[in-house]
Motif scaffolding. Structure first.
Motif, PDB file in Angstrom:
ATOM      1  N   PHE A 353       0.852  -1.396   0.012  1.00  0.00           N
ATOM      2  CA  PHE A 353      -0.007  -0.076   0.077  1.00  0.00           C
ATOM      3  C   PHE A 353       0.883   1.164   0.057  1.00  0.00           C
ATOM      4  O   PHE A 353       0.270   2.174   0.266  1.00  0.00           O
ATOM      5  N   GLY A 354       2.013   1.269  -0.147  1.00  0.00           N
ATOM      6  CA  GLY A 354       3.181   2.216  -0.113  1.00  0.00           C
ATOM      7  C   GLY A 354       3.437   2.703   1.169  1.00  0.00           C
ATOM      8  O   GLY A 354       2.897   2.563   2.022  1.00  0.00           O
ATOM      9  N   GLU A 355       4.424   3.855   1.090  1.00  0.00           N
ATOM     10  CA  GLU A 355       4.916   4.154   2.315  1.00  0.00           C
ATOM     11  C   GLU A 355       4.553   5.723   2.721  1.00  0.00           C
ATOM     12  O   GLU A 355       4.786   6.062   3.877  1.00  0.00           O
ATOM     13  N   THR A 356       3.825   6.327   1.840  1.00  0.00           N
ATOM     14  CA  THR A 356       3.442   7.794   2.368  1.00  0.00           C
ATOM     15  C   THR A 356       2.664   7.879   3.643  1.00  0.00           C
ATOM     16  O   THR A 356       2.977   8.665   4.266  1.00  0.00           O
ATOM     17  N   HIS A 357       1.793   6.827   3.768  1.00  0.00           N
ATOM     18  CA  HIS A 357       0.822   6.905   4.761  1.00  0.00           C
ATOM     19  C   HIS A 357       1.005   5.606   5.587  1.00  0.00           C
ATOM     20  O   HIS A 357       0.341   4.935   6.203  1.00  0.00           O
ATOM     21  N   ALA A 358       2.506   5.252   5.347  1.00  0.00           N
ATOM     22  CA  ALA A 358       2.740   3.667   6.136  1.00  0.00           C
ATOM     23  C   ALA A 358       2.452   3.700   7.719  1.00  0.00           C
ATOM     24  O   ALA A 358       2.098   2.722   8.086  1.00  0.00           O
ATOM     25  N   THR A 359       2.730   4.851   8.148  1.00  0.00           N
ATOM     26  CA  THR A 359       2.596   4.715   9.833  1.00  0.00           C
ATOM     27  C   THR A 359       1.247   4.561  10.120  1.00  0.00           C
ATOM     28  O   THR A 359       0.971   3.804  11.017  1.00  0.00           O
TER      29      THR A 359
END
Length: 434
Positions: A353-359
């Motif tokens: 799902f990608g790292e931009t919103h990973a947290t």
């Protein structure tokens, strides 16, 4: 902050990210004991409060539920305000939870101090550190999250024997106050040196390592929750968490029912704290090891090996319960087959799902551990109280472990590949779920 963090990046940036990983490991070690040392506190707390094991184990479930179910909101706060302030606050709350529990005179007070405050504090730290590592190390995502999670597993290694000895000689209150202050101080000191990872897209992204299957799209949490892939991963993590948290929270209790307690010696050491120490070592080692392997051969293949192996290990633990030496050694194998979920699931989720919103996104998946804590904590204790045996609980856990390993190969792998291919084929500018 923008920086290139691929292989061959500027040495200063490379040194920075490894320093951040080291600080993250220290912070994770500082907040690991509320979960991993809990089993040593159950007996003195039951005696002091005059309560039953199922009622007391609600504390553990509160701790894990709040640690996990608040993590989406905590992840959003970390993304907005940065890791330094939030992680420092989490470490302070975690240490304070032990100090306040030392003065608790009722079960609700233990629920509030150990469960609520401890759950909020450890959750902020855990989700904050893991969310940073998947961004700092896009080229070694499995290994980096494994190392950070290893800190959470390793932290209690150095405290099993000291805390066990302190409980026997100085009592519960003294132990909670001294070790609570110590862990809180160490965690805050490490947190105050943290730096936010580079923003996604600002840093050059290296080629995916062999075996990694990655998306080029960044999903928001709303988009992610609409995909069957996420809910399959949620179910899988719930099943694996149930077994692992049952063993963690009930280990001393079911070991004593097998006749293995502090009075039994193995290699000259008390069997129970020795087993807990070995377990923490293997529980820590498994996270970077399987994370590294998953970077090379793929997440799902690694999951199948680890999860099915965990089911076999638990069956072995039950089979050798009459031999203290083999029991202690096999308990280490059990933890080696469980702790890797904390490197495999966050790296797989970020790959998908990608790292931009990973947290924030991992915060939603991490909630699965909260479900597992309820199933593996008070519900498992209730099943034991009703049947008088731990065998039904172990049987269910073995079945879930094997099922989860098979789902990784035959369900998660093809579903995740289809989702990533569909995202790649979508025209530029279309919604991620088009």
């Amino acid at each position: 902050m923008t920086a290139t963090i691929e292989a061959g990046a500027a040495p200063a940036v490379n040194r920075t990210r490894w320093a951040q990983l080291a600080l993250g490991v220290v912070a994770m070690m500082a907040i690991s004991s509320p979960q991993y040392i809990w089993t040593l506190f159950t007996k003195p707390l039951m005696g002091q409060l005059g309560t039953t094991l199922p009622d007391l184990q609600v504390t553990f479930s509160i701790l894990i539920v709040l640690q996990t179910w608040l993590s989406p909101a905590q992840g959003a706060l970390v993304e907005r305000f940065g890791p330094r302030l939030l992680v420092a606050l989490g470490c302070a709350l975690s240490g304070a939870s032990w100090v306040l529990t030392a003065y608790a005179t009722s079960l609700p007070a233990v629920y509030l101090f150990y469960g609520v405050l401890g759950g909020i504090g450890t959750g902020i730290v855990y989700i904050g550190i893991i969310g940073q590592m998947v961004k700092w190390f896009p080229d070694r995502r499995g290994f980096a999250t494994g190392m950070a999670a290893a800190g959470y597993g390793f932290g209690a290694i150095f405290l099993n024997f000291p805390i066990s000895s302190s409980l026997a000689t100085a009592g519960l209150q003294h132990t909670l106050i001294v070790f609570g202050l110590m862990q809180g101080a160490v965690g805050v000191a490490a947190a105050l040196m943290l730096k936010a990872a580079p923003e996604s897209g600002a840093a050059a992204t290296p080629a995916a390592p062999v075996g990694a299957l990655r998306t080029r799209r960044d999903y928001t949490w709303r988009e992610m929750l609409k995909t069957p892939v996420f809910w399959l991963m949620f179910a899988m993590m719930t099943m694996m968490s149930t077994g692992g948290l049952m063993v963690i929270s009930q280990f001393a209790t079911f070991s004593r029912s097998f006749g293995i307690d502090e009075k039994v010696l193995v290699l000259g050491f008390a069997a129970l704290p020795l087993a807990l120490t070995i377990d923490r070592i293997t529980n820590g080692l498994t996270r970077p090891i399987f994370g590294f392997v998953s970077d090379r051969i793929g997440r799902e293949k690694t999951m199948a090996i680890a999860f099915i192996g965990e089911g076999i290990a638990i069956a072995g633990l039950v089979a050798v319960r009459d031999d203290p030496l083999l029991y202690v050694l096999m308990s280490g194998v059990v933890f080696f087959g469980w702790g890797e979920i904390f490197s495999l699931f966050p790296s797989t989720l970020t790959d998908t799902f990608g790292e931009t919103h990973a947290t924030k996104n991992y915060g939603f998946l991490y909630m699965a551990q909260g479900v597992g804590s309820v199933l593996g904590g008070p519900i498992a204790a209730w099943i034991f109280s009703q049947t008088g045996s731990w065998m039904p609980v172990f049987g269910a856990i073995i079945a879930m472990d094997v099922l989860t390993g098979l789902l990784a190969l035959f369900a998660l792998a093809p579903m995740r590949r289809r989702l990533i291919e569909q995202a790649e084929d979508a025209p530029a500018g279309t919604p991620a779920l088009a």
